[in-house]
Write a protein that holds these residues in place. Structure first.
Motif, PDB file in Angstrom:
ATOM      1  N   ARG A  56     126.723  45.157 -40.242  1.00  0.00           N
ATOM      2  CA  ARG A  56     127.076  45.938 -39.049  1.00  0.00           C
ATOM      3  C   ARG A  56     128.081  47.029 -39.399  1.00  0.00           C
ATOM      4  O   ARG A  56     127.944  48.187 -38.997  1.00  0.00           O
ATOM      5  CB  ARG A  56     127.677  45.020 -37.968  1.00  0.00           C
ATOM      6  CG  ARG A  56     126.645  44.178 -37.251  1.00  0.00           C
ATOM      7  CD  ARG A  56     125.824  45.008 -36.270  1.00  0.00           C
ATOM      8  NE  ARG A  56     126.636  45.605 -35.210  1.00  0.00           N
ATOM      9  CZ  ARG A  56     126.931  44.969 -34.071  1.00  0.00           C
ATOM     10  NH1 ARG A  56     126.470  43.760 -33.855  1.00  0.00           N
ATOM     11  NH2 ARG A  56     127.666  45.565 -33.161  1.00  0.00           N
ATOM     12  N   ILE A  57     129.111  46.644 -40.171  1.00  0.00           N
ATOM     13  CA  ILE A  57     130.138  47.631 -40.534  1.00  0.00           C
ATOM     14  C   ILE A  57     129.522  48.716 -41.411  1.00  0.00           C
ATOM     15  O   ILE A  57     129.798  49.902 -41.240  1.00  0.00           O
ATOM     16  CB  ILE A  57     131.311  46.946 -41.274  1.00  0.00           C
ATOM     17  CG1 ILE A  57     131.929  45.876 -40.379  1.00  0.00           C
ATOM     18  CG2 ILE A  57     132.364  47.973 -41.680  1.00  0.00           C
ATOM     19  CD1 ILE A  57     132.992  45.046 -41.052  1.00  0.00           C
ATOM     20  N   ARG A  97     141.532  51.425 -31.795  1.00  0.00           N
ATOM     21  CA  ARG A  97     140.558  50.854 -32.719  1.00  0.00           C
ATOM     22  C   ARG A  97     141.106  50.843 -34.142  1.00  0.00           C
ATOM     23  O   ARG A  97     141.007  49.859 -34.865  1.00  0.00           O
ATOM     24  CB  ARG A  97     139.259  51.671 -32.675  1.00  0.00           C
ATOM     25  CG  ARG A  97     138.100  50.821 -32.226  1.00  0.00           C
ATOM     26  CD  ARG A  97     136.812  51.599 -32.285  1.00  0.00           C
ATOM     27  NE  ARG A  97     136.384  51.867 -33.643  1.00  0.00           N
ATOM     28  CZ  ARG A  97     135.348  52.634 -33.938  1.00  0.00           C
ATOM     29  NH1 ARG A  97     134.677  53.223 -32.965  1.00  0.00           N
ATOM     30  NH2 ARG A  97     134.994  52.837 -35.181  1.00  0.00           N
ATOM     31  N   SER A 138     131.117  51.306 -48.300  1.00  0.00           N
ATOM     32  CA  SER A 138     129.837  50.627 -48.110  1.00  0.00           C
ATOM     33  C   SER A 138     129.478  49.775 -49.338  1.00  0.00           C
ATOM     34  O   SER A 138     129.098  48.615 -49.202  1.00  0.00           O
ATOM     35  CB  SER A 138     128.773  51.676 -47.833  1.00  0.00           C
ATOM     36  OG  SER A 138     127.523  51.087 -47.787  1.00  0.00           O
ATOM     37  N   GLU A 178     126.508  49.780 -41.423  1.00  0.00           N
ATOM     38  CA  GLU A 178     125.698  50.688 -40.596  1.00  0.00           C
ATOM     39  C   GLU A 178     126.578  51.732 -39.926  1.00  0.00           C
ATOM     40  O   GLU A 178     126.202  52.885 -39.795  1.00  0.00           O
ATOM     41  CB  GLU A 178     124.936  49.896 -39.531  1.00  0.00           C
ATOM     42  CG  GLU A 178     123.639  49.303 -40.045  1.00  0.00           C
ATOM     43  CD  GLU A 178     123.060  48.269 -39.102  1.00  0.00           C
ATOM     44  OE1 GLU A 178     122.080  47.650 -39.491  1.00  0.00           O
ATOM     45  OE2 GLU A 178     123.607  48.085 -37.989  1.00  0.00           O
ATOM     46  N   LYS A 179     127.773  51.284 -39.488  1.00  0.00           N
ATOM     47  CA  LYS A 179     128.700  52.216 -38.849  1.00  0.00           C
ATOM     48  C   LYS A 179     129.182  53.271 -39.844  1.00  0.00           C
ATOM     49  O   LYS A 179     129.410  54.429 -39.489  1.00  0.00           O
ATOM     50  CB  LYS A 179     129.923  51.439 -38.324  1.00  0.00           C
ATOM     51  CG  LYS A 179     129.634  50.696 -37.032  1.00  0.00           C
ATOM     52  CD  LYS A 179     130.636  51.074 -35.953  1.00  0.00           C
ATOM     53  CE  LYS A 179     130.205  50.592 -34.600  1.00  0.00           C
ATOM     54  NZ  LYS A 179     130.829  49.331 -34.210  1.00  0.00           N
TER      55      LYS A 179
END
Lengths: 256, 255, 266
Positions: free
Chosen positions: C260-261, B5, C200, C263-264
């Motif tokens: 999405r990123i 990943r 972020s 949130e990760k």
């Protein structure tokens, strides 16, 4: 005053909340409903002012069916029934005064209420109500600045301002410490005695029930298993209501 | 697994950056560049003070007032327009999934439109000028305000609603007494915040001819009147800073 | 007795003044009317404008789909500007924010000027920055990139120094205890705690910059913005609509991915 005729309540998931309850509550009584959590105490109380709809039977308030009432008629019947909640259910951002005045909204037109136009008389009623529960000095403080016991007294004042003939109290002291518990229960008792307002109170503490109630109703699995005076409610009666579980008995304070 | 990943992320990011930088045109320091930079700075430090107030013609104050007026009026319009959307888009008020979904979609749709594109369209509709700017920002702000307010409606404590219903209040009274007091401070706070945003936006609108201080700025830039550019920039900086400070103080008081 | 009464009245909370809300309402109303007068707002103009607006909407549909292939290059250029502008801005904002954080540098001589510069940058809207840079570098995507860079510094740094100020002081004390110098102290005590929030904020700023980059062309700073004026100027509304649709699609996709990123990361 309040009459429940063969009332049953089945939840949408199939569980039976209330099973064929038949009760008559008279004006001026101080009724305490006891039972394990899940026995249907809260459902019973919320059926009386129709916060919950019942599935079968009928409930009459002063001879008027709240079960069949619609719209204005329903609001009119509810206006005569005050309610006190475990978590106070105040508008925490509003002032104490405004919370108490919100008990008066049933008396005025929607248009007047949209602009918050309360009369001098409303304000006097609110002040009297606050005075009765000894919290007048906090009238213009925001509700969330008060302690739990004070907030509960504000919510009692709200029910008083409503000029209700019955007050339903759903676990009014469950989130309070022992000292404030006594203050709040004393307030309720005083109001019952002085203003002759009928009290229907859910409690899980047997000691409190014995100390304040003129009549105790025991619920178990949605059915009435006891209905009598506080004196008649013996240890055996409570054992029956709460089951023979010693630990529970300890918790609710009967096992002495 | 974790390693794979990490390597993928590394490859993707490097690919993006290689693509981005290889396509970059060369920075051409024109002979004039240095001159222009120093002219801008000297303009900032020796601004054209006479432009601040000129009773006869278009001056800085007039431009700033226009900008402020556009921001005020558009925020006011947006504040009113967003109310129905804000409540329709909250599941706490409206039970219909369709109504909530549609309102949310409309709000998102407005939100992705850049204000300046809306202004371009409104200029076509009502002609150039401050009026087009007001409409553009007035509509454009509905998306953001509606979203923020409906989220705060989603987060209200519904227990007071139960108490009001129990006391015999009809739905309208319940809404006014149990929901509105909880939302109102947030509502005003968001309006003030959007006002700050709109002041900046209004300062830009003039670039495309939708009124405000942007028009004289772009004009001064095109005729290379650096003293005037300097005073206009200073004017914008002072105005935006003052409004940010005042609005920030007010917002802190509200919450 | 009298004293007791006095005491009680002193403790009694006072009713709110009626004057304040009335004055506020009056002030706001005056400000709104003044605004209307200042810009000569007219309802007749609004009503007269309505049919025009409707005409415009009708003309925007259907979009000219063939035009999409023409504008792919400027759309890619817009994305490129946002990528580079945000990256450069982030690289500069990172050290600036650490300098501006009060818990890293206690001295007001360091934090106050750093904050002043950051606030100054934040007051100038990106389109005006772009117009200035066009004056310096001439027309093209370079001025756009510089404008986005400055603009990003303003946003990222503001968010980031607040995050830095909110970190757990425990590891910092530990670093001081082992006798680390300031550089090591920052790299091992501060940076690991704030890296995730920095990423972020970086992505969040990238989302904003994609929207901003799409309009910079209006002042000649590269990207798709230039094409708005061209198509609107030629009354080619179908093409304008396709530019809008294309931009919206790109914005939405990038928003989705970035969220999405983020949130990760959280």
């Amino acid at each position: 005053m309040i009459e429940l005729k063969h009332v049953s309540k089945v939840y949408s998931n199939g569980t039976r909340g209330l099973n064929n309850i038949h009760l008559q509550m008279e004006a001026g009584e101080f009724i305490v409903i006891v039972g394990l959590s899940g026995a249907g105490k809260s459902t019973l109380l919320r059926s009386i002012n129709r916060l919950h709809d019942i599935s079968e039977g009928e409930i009459l308030i002063n001879g008027n069916s709240i079960t069949k009432a619609k719209g204005r008629e329903l609001y009119r019947i509810r206006r005569d029934i005050g309610m006190i909640f475990q978590n106070f259910n105040l508008v925490r951002r509003s002032s104490v005064m405004r919370n108490v005045l919100s008990g008066r909204v049933g008396y005025h037109s929607t248009l007047k209420m949209m602009f918050g136009l309360f009369s001098k008389q409303d304000k006097q009623i609110a002040i009297d109500a606050l005075e009765r529960v000894n919290i007048l000095e906090k009238a213009y403080i925001r509700a969330d600045q008060l302690s739990g016991g004070q907030q509960q007294r504000v919510s009692i004042a709200r029910a008083l301002a409503q000029e209700a003939k019955v007050i339903l109290a759903d676990e009014p002291v469950a989130s309070l410490d022992p000292i404030t518990t006594k203050q709040v229960m004393d307030d309720l008792y005083r109001i019952n005695q002085e203003l002759n307002i009928t009290m229907v109170v859910n409690l899980h503490s047997v000691d409190l029930a014995r100390a304040y109630a003129s009549r105790i109703i025991g619920l178990k699995n949605g059915e009435v298993v006891f209905d009598g005076t506080a004196k008649e409610a013996t240890r055996e009666v409570f054992a029956n209501i709460y089951g023979k579980n010693n630990q529970t008995m300890n918790q609710i304070g009967v096992a002495k | 697994m974790k390693r794979i990943r990490l390597i993928t992320i590394l490859i993707v990011t490097s690919a993006i950056y290689i693509w981005a930088f290889t396509g970059l045109p060369k920075i051409e320091w024109k002979e004039t560049s240095v001159e222009v930079v120093s002219a801008i700075f000297s303009g900032l430090f020796q601004p054209d003070w006479s432009y601040v107030y000129d009773p006869g013609g278009e001056d800085l104050l007039q431009g700033l007032f226009d900008t402020l007026a556009i921001a005020l009026l558009s925020t006011f319009i947006a504040g009113i327009l967003c109310i129905p959307f804000a409540f329709l888009a909250s599941k706490n008020i409206v039970k219909s999934h369709l109504a909530v979904g549609t309102s949310k979609f409309i709000l998102s749709f407005i939100r992705v439109f850049p204000d300046i594109v809306l202004a371009l369209l409104f200029i076509k509709a009502v002609g150039p000028g401050a009026f087009a700017g007001v409409l553009a920002l007035g509509i454009g702000a509905v998306g953001m305000l509606g979203k923020l307010i409906s989220e705060s409606v989603d987060n209200v404590d519904l227990s007071a609603k139960e108490a009001l219903i129990a006391s015999g209040a009809n739905p309208v009274k319940t809404f006014i007494f149990a929901i509105v007091p909880q939302v109102l401070p947030n509502f005003f706070s968001f309006i003030l915040y959007r006002f700050e945003v709109n002041v900046r936006a209004a300062a830009v609108l003039g670039v495309i001819g939708a009124g405000g201080i942007g028009t004289p700025l772009i004009f001064a830039l095109s005729v290379r009147d650096w003293e005037r550019v300097g005073i206009i920039l200073l004017g914008i900086i002072v105005m935006v800073t003052l409004i940010d400070i005042i609005s920030g103080k007010l917002r802190a008081k509200l919450i | 007795m009298k004293e007791a009464q006095l005491k009680q009245s002193a403790e009694m909370s006072v009713p709110p003044r009626k004057l304040k809300p009335i004055l506020t309402t009056l002030l706001v109303t005056t400000a709104i009317f003044w605004s209307g007068w200042q810009i000569e707002f007219s309802f007749t103009e609004l009503v007269r404008g309505f049919p025009n607006m409707w005409d415009l909407i009708v003309q925007l549909v259907p979009p000219n789909w063939d035009y999409l292939s023409v504008i792919t290059t400027p759309i890619l250029e817009t994305i490129r500007m946002a990528v580079i502008g945000t990256t450069l801005g982030g690289l500069i904002a990172f050290p600036l924010s650490i300098i501006a954080a009060r818990n890293v540098f206690q001295s007001a001589w360091i934090t106050v000027p750093a904050r002043f510069v950051l606030n100054l940058i934040r007051t100038i809207p990106e389109l005006l920055l772009a117009a200035l840079f066009v004056a310096v570098f001439g027309i093209g995507s370079i001025p756009g990139i510089f404008a986005l860079m400055l603009f990003s510094i303003g946003i990222i740094a503001k968010l980031f120094y607040e995050a830095v100020e909110a970190i757990d002081p425990g590891p910092l004390e530990a670093m001081t205890a082992v006798g680390a110098n300031k550089i090591k102290w920052i790299f091992y005590g501060v940076v690991p705690q704030v890296m995730a929030s920095f990423m972020s904020f970086f992505l969040y700023t990238f989302e904003i910059n994609i929207r901003a980059a799409a309009v910079l062309g209006l002042v000649g700073a590269g990207g798709i913005g230039l094409y708005y004026e061209q198509t609107l100027g030629f009354l080619d509304y179908g093409k304008t609509a396709s530019i809008i649709m294309y931009t919206l699609a790109v914005v939405l996709i990038i928003d989705y991915l970035s969220t999405r990123i983020r949130e990760k990361l959280a």
